[in-house]
Structure formats: C-alpha cells, structure tokens
Write an enzyme that holds these catalytic residues in place. Structure first.
Site, PDB file in Angstrom:
ATOM      1  N   GLU A   1       6.365  -1.970 -15.998  1.00 36.47           N
ATOM      2  CA  GLU A   1       7.739  -2.219 -15.575  1.00 36.47           C
ATOM      3  C   GLU A   1       8.176  -3.541 -16.196  1.00 36.47           C
ATOM      4  O   GLU A   1       7.453  -4.536 -16.134  1.00 36.47           O
ATOM      5  CB  GLU A   1       7.875  -2.309 -14.049  1.00 36.47           C
ATOM      6  CG  GLU A   1       7.613  -1.013 -13.313  1.00 36.47           C
ATOM      7  CD  GLU A   1       7.781  -1.151 -11.804  1.00 36.47           C
ATOM      8  OE1 GLU A   1       8.471  -2.101 -11.361  1.00 36.47           O
ATOM      9  OE2 GLU A   1       7.217  -0.314 -11.076  1.00 36.47           O
TER      10      GLU A   1
ATOM     11  N   GLU B   1       1.788  -0.157  -6.691  1.00 34.00           N
ATOM     12  CA  GLU B   1       1.901  -1.182  -5.663  1.00 34.00           C
ATOM     13  C   GLU B   1       1.257  -0.757  -4.337  1.00 34.00           C
ATOM     14  O   GLU B   1       1.890  -0.722  -3.294  1.00 34.00           O
ATOM     15  CB  GLU B   1       3.367  -1.560  -5.465  1.00 34.00           C
ATOM     16  CG  GLU B   1       3.919  -2.273  -6.695  1.00 34.00           C
ATOM     17  CD  GLU B   1       5.391  -2.620  -6.598  1.00 34.00           C
ATOM     18  OE1 GLU B   1       5.772  -3.714  -7.042  1.00 34.00           O
ATOM     19  OE2 GLU B   1       6.165  -1.790  -6.090  1.00 34.00           O
TER      20      GLU B   1
END
Length: 969
Positions: A496, A426
């Site tokens: 994820e 991220e």
C-alpha cells in the site's frame, strides 16, 4: 404469486432448535463440503437462485423462531430483497463504516445481543430437464457474516468467512417443485472479529447462490499445474484431479490422463501478453472447460520473477464496490474495473482484503493483470489494546484461519493471474498466521506468500511495507534498511502506498523513479481503486457518519483512484502517466531544431509491435505540423534514438509531442488509444510585456488607470472596461484543505492543514496600509496576517497601463518567523457569473494539476466549462487547478502571467468550499471566483501516508509575480 411454501414428505432433522451458540463459536462452521477449485461452467446442469427472495429482519439473533424454514410456512407478509444484495442498502437498517474500530465491544468471540438478523426465503422448482440421477450441491459464494441454512426443513449447517465459497450436498433433499431454501444471516458473529477490513459493514447474501447438479463420475477438485521454462520455450502441463479423467488441449495436441505431465512448446502467459489455451478436463460424468496459462513464478536472486524475468508491479488495491449495490457486483461492473485498469496502464491488483468475486479473476486471466490474492482476514481493531487477545495468536481460532486460507487457495489455484498468495492484512502476528503460511507453502509451493505484518519475514517470501516514505524506500532499495538477513535478501513491495484520498495522491513520480532505479524495489499498489461512497439523493455520495453510526471514520472510506460511479479521478490520470510502459524523452536541440526522441520500452515482456507512434509540433499550444513516427519494434527493456522531422519555422513558444497509441483494436481498448506520451520544449516562452504610458487619474471616489477603475479609498480593482470585478483582487494564501493536507489523527504534528488552521491562515486579515497614485502607477500596500500572530506578508500591488492593457505586479515580503509553508500564494477576484460561460487557456491540461501531481498535465490550448474545471471529490476540497498557465480568457478578460501560474475558477468561494462536507453543500452563486496562483503547496498523501516532499513546499520568501489584463478581442 403465492409465497406459502408447500408441505413435503421430508421429515429429517427439521428446523426446531432456536440455539444461536454457533454465532459466537470460533469454529468456521459445520456441514459444508471441503473447499475445491471453482470453475465457471461445465456440461452439468446448474440453476441460479439469484433474484427476489422473501426477507424478514429481526433485531437479535434469537428474536424469531426457526419455523420459517419448514415447508408450509407462509411468508407472504414478508418484504422482498434482491440476492445478491445487502439488506441495509435495500431499505432495512443502515450501513456502518469504520476503518479499524470494531463497531461493537471487543470481547472475542462475543458479539452484541443487538445483532441484526435477516431471514431469507426462496421457493424454487427444478427445471424440467434436471437429471433425476446423481447428486446436487448448493453453493454460496459470499454471505456476511454468518449463515445457517435449511433446505426443505432440513438444517444443512452453518458457516462463516463472508467472502469465501461454501457448499452443501443437497441432492437427497431436492424435490421436483416447491423446494424451500431458507437462510438465516447474522450481521455479527465470531467471524466478524476476523473481518475488520476498512470498509462498510454490510450484511447479506451478497454473492451468487447456485444449485449445481453433480452427476455420477463428476469432477470434484482439480489442480492445473502449467509451468513455463523460459530457457527452452516449453510448457509442462499436469492436471491433478480427485476423479480420474483426461485432459485435452487441441491447439497444443495434448491428450493426456489426469496426473500425467506433458511438455510442449507454448507461448507463455503474462499480464502483458495474457496467452490462454482452451482445454477440457473430462471425467466419466462431466466435462469442464479449462483456460490454461503457462507461467512460472519464483523468488530467485532476491527478486520476484515470472518466466525468468523480474516484474515491476504497477498496481492498485481493489475493494469490491458499487455505489448502489455495495459489494454485490455484476459481471459488467467487474469488467469495467478491469478495462479501466488496463486503459490506465495498471498491471497488477491486490485483492484487498479478501478474495474477490471469482469472475473477477477470470477477467484478470483473460485481459492480463498480475494478482496478489488476499485471504479474508483482518483483525485491525485489536491494535487499540496492543493486540491483546488477537485471534491470530490464539490456538482456538487457528482452525478458522486455516479454513479461510484453504477456501481461498483451493478456489483460486487454477488462475494464472494469481501470482502471489497473501495471508491477509493488518492482523498483527501470531501462531495462526504461521500455520496458514505453512499450509499454503505445502499446498502450493509454486507461488510466493505475502503478508505485510510479518516484519521479520519469518513466514513470508516477500518483504512488504505500507506507506513508507520516499527516503525509507530508497534506503531499502540500496539495501541499507537493516533487519534480519532473510529479509534483506528478499524482494520489496509497497503493498500500500500513495493514499488516493480526495485530491491526490502526490509524489507518485518520485516513487516510480525509485522503483526503476533499484532492482529490489519491485513496485507497489496504490491505496486504493475506488471511493466507497453510497449514492444519496441529497448528499451526492454518503460516507461514514451519514447514517447515524455510533462509531465511524468519516470519508476515510473514499480514498480511491476512481469516484464511486467509476469516473476516473485526476489521481488515476496522473498514475497512468507515471507508470506508462513506454518512456518518451526528448533530445531536441533548443532554438527550433527537431532533434531526436529516445524511446524506451518499459514493458517486462512485451515488445512495441502493438503500438504506433506519432509526432506533432505545437506553437503557443496549437498544432502546426504532425505525422507518423517510425519506431523499431523494440523488445522489452530496449531503447532507441529516433530522429524527428525538422519543425516549421514559426514565431512563438514551440513544443514537440510524441504519442504511443494502440495500432489495432485490442480486447481492452480501441485502436488509437493513447498508451504513453512525451512532450518537450524547442523554443522558450515570450513573456508578456507592457510599457506604461497611462497615468492614474483621480475621480469621484474612483481612480482611473487605462481601461480600469479602482476604489479611491481602498485601491480595489472595480472594472476593466465594462467588466465588473468584485472581491478587490487581493492576495490569497488559503485553500480549502485537502484530505492529504489534513492528514490522519494518528500522525505527527507535521500535518499542514492542522498547522495552517492553528496558525489562523484560514482567517487571515487584510490591512490596508496605503493607496498611492503617482507617476505612471497606482500602488496599493497591504499586510496580510492571521490574528494572534506577529508573522505576516507585506504586499505591494503595483498597477500600470499602456492605455489598453493593465499590468499588475505583486511583491510579497514575509515578516516574522514563518515556520510553516503557505497553502497557496496568488490573487483572487470575482466576476459576474452571467459573463462566464466557457474558459479558454494556454497551459497545462486538460485536468487539474499541483506541484507534485502534474506529470499528466499536457501543455496545449484547452477549453472547458466551469463545471468541467471543478473536480467533484466526494468530500469537497481544494481542486481544479490548471498548472503552467501562460494565459487564460475568462468572462471577457484575457490574463497573461509572468511567470506561468496556476488557474482555478469556481462558482463558490474558498470559504464555502472549505465548509462543505458533501457535494450537495456546494450551491452556485452569482459570482465566479478566479484564482491566479504564483504557487501552490504540494499534495502528498498524508491522509494515511507521507506528506509532500520538501521540494514541493511553498515556503514564504520574497516573491514577485505579474499579470497583464486586457479585454478579449
């Protein structure tokens, strides 16, 4: 012991400057040695500098001068802290938790003036046998977030990159005794902008500090290349070394010069069969033990292949955590993580979002886990400004990014468990990430590169996503996701998914079915391994906001498959069942015949020779026959039909259960450990029946019906025999919302917990419409509805009895335009706590289960205390339901359901549970509240991912269900 450092003759570059410009410098630091391979031991001397250090905390980076680093400084009045450790967990300041918000103004590379700074001081002597010749290296394995280091008054340099190793050459500065090691650590630095990693901000020297003797001719950097050819069964070994030497592997008869290639027959390394060969790298001055695993990783035919075979990752994301010491982990804690993973069928770890302690990778090599090794990089906080000024797209920061990539790759390159490099997490997109990918590809072309944020896969070799819905994952599996051609030709990973926050995650089995149905879908990594709760004497475990943080993200830091103390959650038990490597499917003939069972080997490499199989038959939950089951030693991917013995002829509901267990002790679990199981019905259930023979008898403010008495005005059940019942036994539609019910603030208005509260289901009102005593029944008519709405549930409770037993039939009819599902639908009542000791039931167990989390629910007869029925999530919420219950015995009552039901029993009301924010808020009362639910809404993982699939919604519709109550005999 005195902590006054003795004076020395060292006069070079003493600590005299108070400049703190380096703190906000975007460079990775100065004075450190180039990164190199890390090895656990050698025959060269080493000295651990872990232990008690003197410590002084200052509020700003320049609050104190640097004289503390000079010989002769008296630190006797300072505090003490443990190294490795975080000072905020040792009574100095407080931890801070944020998910992606920076806890300081976003003005890169500037950081606040209020910058907690910890000065650390350690005085040490060299061992008597420390060699007088050669050099020495001082190694720091992890310091958050920026450090300046002195030895004997000489400044060695500065570094950033909290979870990466840094070394200094110090041989020329060492004295036989009285060496003064001084380390100034700043909580905030330019490096903090690169470490916004959804975890506690915890400054300190939190990994090992070691002094290493470097003899003349010692090993410097080396790279073990150990490939495997699955076609020939041969491995090729080459060890490149900065210093010439020889490599020996006695078991293979290898004795070769560094840089030379040797090809020999070998057994390959995999996460399922982690075969390691012991070797030695010897130079003229040092011998370094090697643990060599031969394996080849490649992206071929659009798939990640190891040793020529595609692999299916059944993984977890793992932050490093301990509830007392934070990210300062000892060897036993790391080993416990690996053993728990292996025992729960986990085969892969993504090291979110930084390289782990190096000893963890040693364990992955030895026990067998696939590893995605992730760089110490995340800049998530820049998303709030549309990624403007993001460091990964700013050339000034590229040297720091490359330094972090190099320190990860060089440190960990010799671990066979590391099969994929990850650029970080991220951090948006930008030129810096491209530079990192290019460097890694050039340095180590033997492993693919991963980064979820690279939507076009320009820089990466794997297409990765987070929290994609089941529907989207299926489209990707079918190749219908679109995107650039390169991406469409790459394997897919959910790096994820299945957010394991609180009760959940739900929908794991539905994801796994997709992974197994489409080759391109190569599995995923559940978020995440452990709840990051901090042990607290009153709260149980603390989370964000419990330390007075200005900005925080609450209990979002508690989203793991194990609780902070590493107790497995129901989510981990469910995951173990979903990903079990042996599929056991019953083909039994109904009506009592045993039939066959289909055994499928779902391993990627291993055969089933290490497993033993056993069968058992249960009637009404009790085992009536059992024995071993001969199963062929199936190779990976093979399946076989195995005949079961004829079951005994017994009346009742019969099931067959087949288990696969370890046949012998292994390094990670003992003989008999259950690896997989399957259960299937052979005969149907006999539902409870009751022929009404008693009639309601009106009395003085009470109505008697068989063994029960009711309030004549309200129709509320008061007693069954001598057992008192409180709460009226009324319709129940509310549950204490789970983290996954509540969802995340950035999600759409489909968060059911929010919709339920907006509608007012948590404060539904019960209106009594009629109490009718006539014929053989007592009928109570009610309407349950939230204030301010026209919708409601018209409910009829019809009571009948045969004189000894009592039957309740509940009929529910929705009224109005219902646009949301219900949290639950059932009845609840109270029993005196003094009458409830243990609870016995026939149904699913031993742990909790909900509609989309009940794969691990095994039908049987179970018994538990009320405490054992409660699941202690860090933030209290709906928990503890047992699914598919046929009957329960509690507080002297026996309750049978038609159909099966969900059972929950607890020492507090749903309202008290809903209001609690920590475990310590739950105080047992005088009443045990029993919930008998016809239905529960699904769980999903909408605390960050998707909600439950539509088939797990509990929509209001005309419904009828019954219970038969009697005294336990």
């Amino acid at each position: 012991m005195s902590f006054r450092a003795p004076a020395t003759d060292c006069t070079a570059s003493t600590a005299s400057t108070a400049s703190t410009d380096y703190v906000e410098d975007v460079s990775p630091g100065s004075g450190t040695l180039p990164p190199r391979a890390r090895y656990a031991s050698s025959d060269a001397k080493s000295l651990s500098l872990n232990g008690k250090w003197r410590f002084r905390l200052s509020p700003t980076a320049d609050a104190e001068d640097d004289v503390f680093a000079e010989p002769g400084y008296d630190a006797g009045g300072w505090a003490e802290v443990s190294v490795p450790g975080h000072w905020v967990l040792q009574g100095h300041g407080s931890p801070i938790y944020t998910n992606h918000l920076y806890p300081f103004p976003v003005d890169p590379p500037r950081v606040p003036t209020e910058n907690p700074t910890g000065d650390h001081l350690r005085v040490f002597d060299l061992p008597a046998d420390w060699p007088a010749d050669g050099d020495a290296v001082l190694r720091f394995d992890g310091v958050e977030s920026c450090a300046r280091v002195w030895l004997n008054g000489t400044r060695l340099g500065e570094f950033k990159g909290s979870r990466l190793p840094h070394e200094f050459a110090v041989g020329h500065l060492l004295e036989p005794s009285g060496n003064v090691l001084a380390v100034r650590v700043h909580q905030w630095s330019a490096g903090s902008y690169l470490e916004d990693q959804d975890q506690w901000w915890l400054p300190g020297v939190f990994r090992d500090v070691t002094l290493l003797h470097r003899p003349a001719g010692c090993v410097l950097d080396f790279f073990v290349h150990a490939s495997y050819d699955h076609l020939t069964g041969e491995g090729t070994l080459r060890v490149d070394s900065d210093v010439d030497g020889r490599v020996t592997v006695p078991e293979l008869g290898v004795d070769a010069a560094t840089g030379a290639s040797v090809t020999v027959p070998v057994e390959p390394w995999s996460a399922e069969v982690p075969r390691l060969y012991d070797g030695v790298l010897a130079t003229s001055g040092e011998r370094v033990p090697l643990r060599i695993g031969f394996r080849t990783v490649a992206v071929e035919d659009g798939l990640i292949k190891v040793n020529g075979r595609p692999v299916l990752f059944k993984g977890v994301n793992r932050h490093e955590w301990h509830p007392d010491t934070g990210r300062a982990l000892d060897a036993e804690t790391m080993r416990e993580d690996v053993l728990l993973m292996k025992r729960h069928n986990v085969n892969a770890v993504r090291t979110s979002h930084y390289p782990p302690h190096p000893a963890f990778l040693d364990l992955c090599d030895a026990y067998g886990l696939w590893v995605i090794d992730e760089c110490d990089l995340e800049t998530h906080g820049f998303t709030g400004q549309g990624w403007r000024d993001n460091p990964v797209d700013d050339d000034r920061w590229t040297p720091a990014l490359l330094d972090r990539a190099a320190r990860m790759v060089e440190r960990d390159k010799n671990h066979p468990s590391v099969v994929i490099w990850s650029l970080g997490n991220e951090a948006g997109t930008g030129r810096g990430l491209t530079a990192m990918a290019e460097w890694i590809h050039g340095r180590d072309p033997s492993r693919p590169v991963h980064y979820e944020g690279d939507a076009t896969c320009r820089d990466t070799d794997v297409y990765a996503r987070m929290y994609a819905s089941h529907e989207e994952v299926e489209r990707i599996g079918r190749g219908l996701d679109g995107g650039p051609r390169k991406r469409r030709e790459l394997p897919f990973l959910l790096c994820e998914y299945a957010h394991a926050m609180g009760n959940g995650p739900g929908g794991l089995a539905d994801y796994q079915r997709l992974f197994e149905a489409h080759d391109r879908l190569q599995g995923g990594f559940v978020w995440e391994w452990i709840d990051h709760g901090i042990r607290h004497p009153e709260l149980g475990f603390a989370y964000g906001g419990d330390f007075g943080e200005e900005l925080h993200d609450g209990n979002f830091v508690c989203d793991g498959l194990v609780f902070p103390d590493r107790t497995p959650s129901p989510g981990l038990v469910e995951y173990k069942k979903v990903i079990e490597p042996v599929r056991i499917e019953g083909r039994g003939a109904r009506g009592g015949a045993g039939g066959t069972v289909r055994i499928t080997n779902r391993y990627d490499f291993a055969g089933l020779s290490a497993l033993a199989f056993a069968w058992s038959y249960q009637v009404d939950g009790e085992i009536v026959a059992s024995g071993p089951l001969p199963v062929p030693a199936l190779a990976a991917g093979e399946a076989a039909e195995v005949k079961l013995p004829e079951p005994p002829r017994r009346p009742g509901e019969m099931h067959a259960t087949v288990r696969a267990v370890l046949a012998v002790d292994t390094a990670w679990a003992p003989r008999g450990h259950v690896v997989a199981w399957g259960q299937f019905p052979l005969t149907g259930r006999r539902v409870p029946s009751l022929t009404p023979t008693a009639a309601p008898v009106p009395g003085d403010r009470r109505v008697t019906l068989g063994p029960a008495s009711f309030d004549a005005r309200t129709g509320a059940l008061l007693t069954v025999g001598d057992i008192e019942v409180t709460g009226g036994l009324r319709l129940d539609v509310w549950r204490a919302t789970t983290d996954n019910d509540d969802g995340a603030p950035w999600q759409s208005d489909t968060r059911h917990g929010v919709l339920w509260r907006t509608l007012g289901l948590h404060r539904a009102q019960h209106r009594l419409d009629a109490v009718e005593a006539g014929g053989d029944a007592l009928t109570v008519r009610t309407r349950v509805a939230p204030a301010g709405c026209e919708i409601g549930l018209a409910t009829v409770h019809r009571w009948t009895s045969d004189g000894e037993r009592l039957r309740l039939t509940v009929s529910v009819r929705p009224e109005g335009d219902w646009r949301v599902p219900l949290p639950r639908l059932g009845v609840r009542f109270g029993l005196p706590a003094a009458t409830v000791d243990r609870v016995r039931w026939f149904g699913g167990g031993p742990g909790e289960a909900y509609p989309d989390t009940k794969c691990a629910s095994l039908l049987g007869r179970w018994e538990a205390t009320l405490e054992e029925l409660h699941t202690p999530y860090v933030r209290p919420q709906e928990n503890g339901a047992r699914a598919d219950v046929r009957w329960v015995e509690i507080g002297g009552l026996r309750i049978e359901g038609d159909p099966e039901f969900f059972l929950t029993a607890r020492r507090w009301t749903t309202e008290q549970l809903d209001a609690a924010r920590h475990r310590g808020d739950l105080v047992p009362g005088d009443t045990v509240w029993v919930h008998l639910d016809h239905g529960q809404h699904g769980i999903g993982s909408q605390s960050c991912g998707p909600g439950p699939l539509p088939r797990y919604f509990l929509w209001p519709r005309p419904t009828e269900f019954s219970f038969v109550l009697s005294r336990v005999r």
